[in-house]
Design a protein around this motif. Structure first.
Motif, PDB file in Angstrom:
ATOM      1  N   PHE A 198       0.778  -1.366   0.068  1.00 16.47           N
ATOM      2  CA  PHE A 198       0.117   0.072   0.001  1.00 16.47           C
ATOM      3  C   PHE A 198       0.697   1.207   0.020  1.00 16.47           C
ATOM      4  N   ASP A 199       2.000   1.305  -0.401  1.00 15.83           N
ATOM      5  CA  ASP A 199       3.042   2.169  -0.325  1.00 15.83           C
ATOM      6  C   ASP A 199       2.331   3.537  -1.243  1.00 15.83           C
ATOM      7  N   PHE A 200       1.889   2.975  -2.554  1.00 14.99           N
ATOM      8  CA  PHE A 200       1.413   4.169  -3.453  1.00 14.99           C
ATOM      9  C   PHE A 200       0.412   4.836  -3.052  1.00 14.99           C
ATOM     10  N   VAL A 201      -0.486   4.448  -1.947  1.00 15.89           N
ATOM     11  CA  VAL A 201      -1.591   5.366  -1.291  1.00 15.89           C
ATOM     12  C   VAL A 201      -1.158   6.496  -1.130  1.00 15.89           C
ATOM     13  N   TYR A 202       0.002   6.530  -0.325  1.00 18.51           N
ATOM     14  CA  TYR A 202       0.665   7.862   0.213  1.00 18.51           C
ATOM     15  C   TYR A 202       1.025   8.859  -0.634  1.00 18.51           C
ATOM     16  N   ARG A 203       1.862   8.293  -1.913  1.00 21.22           N
ATOM     17  CA  ARG A 203       1.989   9.083  -2.992  1.00 21.22           C
ATOM     18  C   ARG A 203       0.836   9.792  -3.532  1.00 21.22           C
ATOM     19  N   ASN A 204      -0.140   8.899  -3.848  1.00 17.83           N
ATOM     20  CA  ASN A 204      -1.435   9.349  -4.287  1.00 17.83           C
ATOM     21  C   ASN A 204      -2.008  10.483  -3.563  1.00 17.83           C
ATOM     22  N   LEU A 205      -2.079  10.239  -2.008  1.00 20.46           N
ATOM     23  CA  LEU A 205      -2.651  11.142  -1.333  1.00 20.46           C
ATOM     24  C   LEU A 205      -1.878  12.775  -1.559  1.00 20.46           C
ATOM     25  N   LEU A 206      -0.638  12.668  -1.437  1.00 16.21           N
ATOM     26  CA  LEU A 206       0.149  13.767  -1.151  1.00 16.21           C
ATOM     27  C   LEU A 206       0.423  14.366  -2.563  1.00 16.21           C
ATOM     28  N   GLY A 207       0.395  13.594  -3.470  1.00 17.70           N
ATOM     29  CA  GLY A 207       0.962  13.987  -5.223  1.00 17.70           C
ATOM     30  C   GLY A 207       2.415  13.971  -5.338  1.00 17.70           C
ATOM     31  N   ALA A 208       3.083  13.304  -4.305  1.00 21.90           N
ATOM     32  CA  ALA A 208       4.548  13.234  -4.149  1.00 21.90           C
ATOM     33  C   ALA A 208       4.728  12.048  -3.103  1.00 21.90           C
ATOM     34  N   GLU A 209       6.123  11.510  -3.474  1.00 22.53           N
ATOM     35  CA  GLU A 209       6.565  10.222  -2.243  1.00 22.53           C
ATOM     36  C   GLU A 209       6.631  11.344  -0.844  1.00 22.53           C
ATOM     37  N   PRO A 210       6.206  10.858   0.105  1.00 25.13           N
ATOM     38  CA  PRO A 210       6.287  11.472   1.440  1.00 25.13           C
ATOM     39  C   PRO A 210       7.901  11.803   1.664  1.00 25.13           C
ATOM     40  N   GLU A 211       8.792  10.907   1.292  1.00 30.53           N
ATOM     41  CA  GLU A 211      10.299  11.100   1.914  1.00 30.53           C
ATOM     42  C   GLU A 211      10.752  12.374   0.882  1.00 30.53           C
ATOM     43  N   ASP A 212      10.033  12.618  -0.287  1.00 27.34           N
ATOM     44  CA  ASP A 212      10.567  13.660  -1.119  1.00 27.34           C
ATOM     45  C   ASP A 212       9.972  14.878  -0.950  1.00 27.34           C
ATOM     46  N   ALA A 213       8.767  14.856  -0.046  1.00 27.33           N
ATOM     47  CA  ALA A 213       8.172  16.221  -0.081  1.00 27.33           C
ATOM     48  C   ALA A 213       7.821  16.404   1.359  1.00 27.33           C
ATOM     49  N   PRO A 214       8.740  16.796   2.133  1.00 24.38           N
ATOM     50  CA  PRO A 214       8.643  16.856   3.800  1.00 24.38           C
ATOM     51  C   PRO A 214       7.552  17.815   4.112  1.00 24.38           C
ATOM     52  N   GLU A 215       7.435  19.108   3.215  1.00 25.72           N
ATOM     53  CA  GLU A 215       6.428  20.074   3.620  1.00 25.72           C
ATOM     54  C   GLU A 215       4.968  19.543   3.207  1.00 25.72           C
ATOM     55  N   LEU A 216       4.599  18.746   2.247  1.00 23.79           N
ATOM     56  CA  LEU A 216       3.435  18.287   2.136  1.00 23.79           C
ATOM     57  C   LEU A 216       3.127  17.120   3.237  1.00 23.79           C
ATOM     58  N   ASP A 217       4.224  16.231   3.638  1.00 30.12           N
ATOM     59  CA  ASP A 217       3.965  15.255   4.416  1.00 30.12           C
ATOM     60  C   ASP A 217       3.672  15.983   5.778  1.00 30.12           C
ATOM     61  N   ALA A 218       4.342  17.073   6.208  1.00 26.99           N
ATOM     62  CA  ALA A 218       3.961  17.723   7.328  1.00 26.99           C
ATOM     63  C   ALA A 218       2.758  18.364   7.525  1.00 26.99           C
ATOM     64  N   LYS A 219       2.205  18.722   6.289  1.00 25.42           N
ATOM     65  CA  LYS A 219       0.755  19.234   6.279  1.00 25.42           C
ATOM     66  C   LYS A 219      -0.151  18.321   6.512  1.00 25.42           C
ATOM     67  N   ALA A 220       0.028  17.112   6.066  1.00 29.36           N
ATOM     68  CA  ALA A 220      -1.019  16.120   6.062  1.00 29.36           C
ATOM     69  C   ALA A 220      -0.565  15.053   7.517  1.00 29.36           C
ATOM     70  N   ASN A 221       0.290  15.681   8.431  1.00 28.54           N
ATOM     71  CA  ASN A 221       0.631  14.772   9.400  1.00 28.54           C
ATOM     72  C   ASN A 221      -0.251  15.381  10.653  1.00 28.54           C
ATOM     73  N   PRO A 222      -1.002  14.431  11.459  1.00 28.53           N
ATOM     74  CA  PRO A 222      -1.791  15.338  12.662  1.00 28.53           C
ATOM     75  C   PRO A 222      -0.843  15.715  13.753  1.00 28.53           C
ATOM     76  N   LEU A 223       0.343  15.152  13.887  1.00 28.28           N
ATOM     77  CA  LEU A 223       1.469  15.486  14.611  1.00 28.28           C
ATOM     78  C   LEU A 223       1.638  17.130  14.437  1.00 28.28           C
ATOM     79  N   THR A 224       1.569  17.497  13.428  1.00 25.81           N
ATOM     80  CA  THR A 224       1.932  18.905  13.165  1.00 25.81           C
ATOM     81  C   THR A 224       1.245  19.772  14.048  1.00 25.81           C
ATOM     82  N   TYR A 225      -0.267  19.435  14.272  1.00 21.52           N
ATOM     83  CA  TYR A 225      -1.552  20.242  14.873  1.00 21.52           C
ATOM     84  C   TYR A 225      -1.588  19.996  16.297  1.00 21.52           C
TER      85      TYR A 225
END
Length: 296
Positions: A198-225
């Motif tokens: 299911f690795d692909f679901v995170y790329r599809n959600l963010l529009g990029a691989e989470p490891e390659d897009a730390p800002e996008l990953d942080a925006k979608a990370n509940p811990l940020t908030y």
């Protein structure tokens, strides 16, 4: 009482009983359009729907607390009606239950899903009188990808950056969050999963691989908030979950506690991902007890 009645010379025995009214009757309002969003490649209009299990009208000022349900599906596919037969137990316990459709990642990247969820909450708050809903007692609950949405909703009260569409004159705030085996950080969920299927679901959600897009990953990370203003959380997760690592729920629980938020974490010892164990009376009892404690 029993009565004998003769019809055509044949004596029939009929029974008369007195039935006490012990619970409300329930209606299902299905597939109500709560928002319209861009459709086919941005060139059309798409309806978003919700379904409401509601109580027979009481004819007085009774108001029912509301549970919003967000089904899972890896942000790839979802059905807002699929779990309503299981969730009717919450309606029997005195809640309205609202199954919410949100766009999948084939239609919109994050934060589109969160924008949809907040639009559904605003719709219900704006139409609270119609459903006898209590706008001050809104609960968000969901599984997996829907659990991620429940967490995000519980952590973004007071923010307006995810509010788009209609009913912007009312709040999208909620009072309690109950994520079931919800995704937390897309990156650690991907890296910590026992399977890479299911690795692909995170790329599809963010529009990029989470490891390659730390800002996008942080925006979608509940811990940020997470903050001291976050709503109470009841977190459920299976210790045998092979898809979403239970460690991520533990990290969320720890972060909430460190922020001074009232939070509980229950791990189901033998449950896997989307396990029927979560639909059992013992689990529903835990949820109802937590809600009773935190909904005034």
């Amino acid at each position: 009482m029993r009565y004998h009645e003769s019809i055509g010379g044949v004596f029939l025995l009929k029974k008369v009983i007195n039935v006490a009214v012990e619970r409300d009757g329930l209606w299902l309002d299905s597939d109500i359009v709560y928002a319209q969003v861009p459709g086919w490649l941005g060139n059309a209009t798409r309806n978003l729907r919700l379904s409401v299990i509601r109580h027979f009208a009481t004819g007085d000022d009774t108001k029912f607390p509301v549970i919003f349900w967000f089904a899972g599906g890896g942000w790839m596919d979802t059905d807002h009606n699929i779990h309503l037969p299981n969730l009717v137990d919450f309606a029997r316990a005195g809640y309205l239950v609202v199954g919410v459709e949100y766009r999948d990642s084939n239609k919109v990247n994050f934060p589109g899903q969160l924008e949809d969820a907040k639009a559904a909450i605003r719709y219900m708050r704006a139409n609270a009188a119609k459903f006898q809903a209590d706008p001050d007692r809104f609960v968000v609950m969901g599984e997996s990808a829907g659990g991620h949405l429940a967490s995000m909703l519980g952590l973004t009260n007071g923010m307006t950056e995810f509010d788009f569409g209609d009913h912007l004159d009312v709040s999208s705030d909620v009072q309690v969050a109950v994520p079931w085996y919800g995704v937390v950080d897309p990156l650690t969920a991907k890296q910590g999963s026992a399977t890479d299927a299911f690795d692909f679901v995170y790329r599809n959600l963010l529009g990029a691989e989470p490891e390659d897009a730390p800002e996008l990953d942080a925006k979608a990370n509940p811990l940020t908030y997470v903050s001291k203003k976050s709503v109470p959380f009841l977190i459920l997760h299976g210790q045998q979950d092979q898809v979403v690592p239970v460690k991520d729920s533990e990290v969320l629980y720890e972060a909430l506690n460190q922020a001074g938020v009232d939070a509980d974490l229950y791990e189901l010892e033998t449950a896997g991902h989307m396990d029927v164990q979560f639909m059992q009376p013992a689990v529903f009892k835990l949820i109802l007890e937590f809600l009773k404690k935190h909904l005034n």
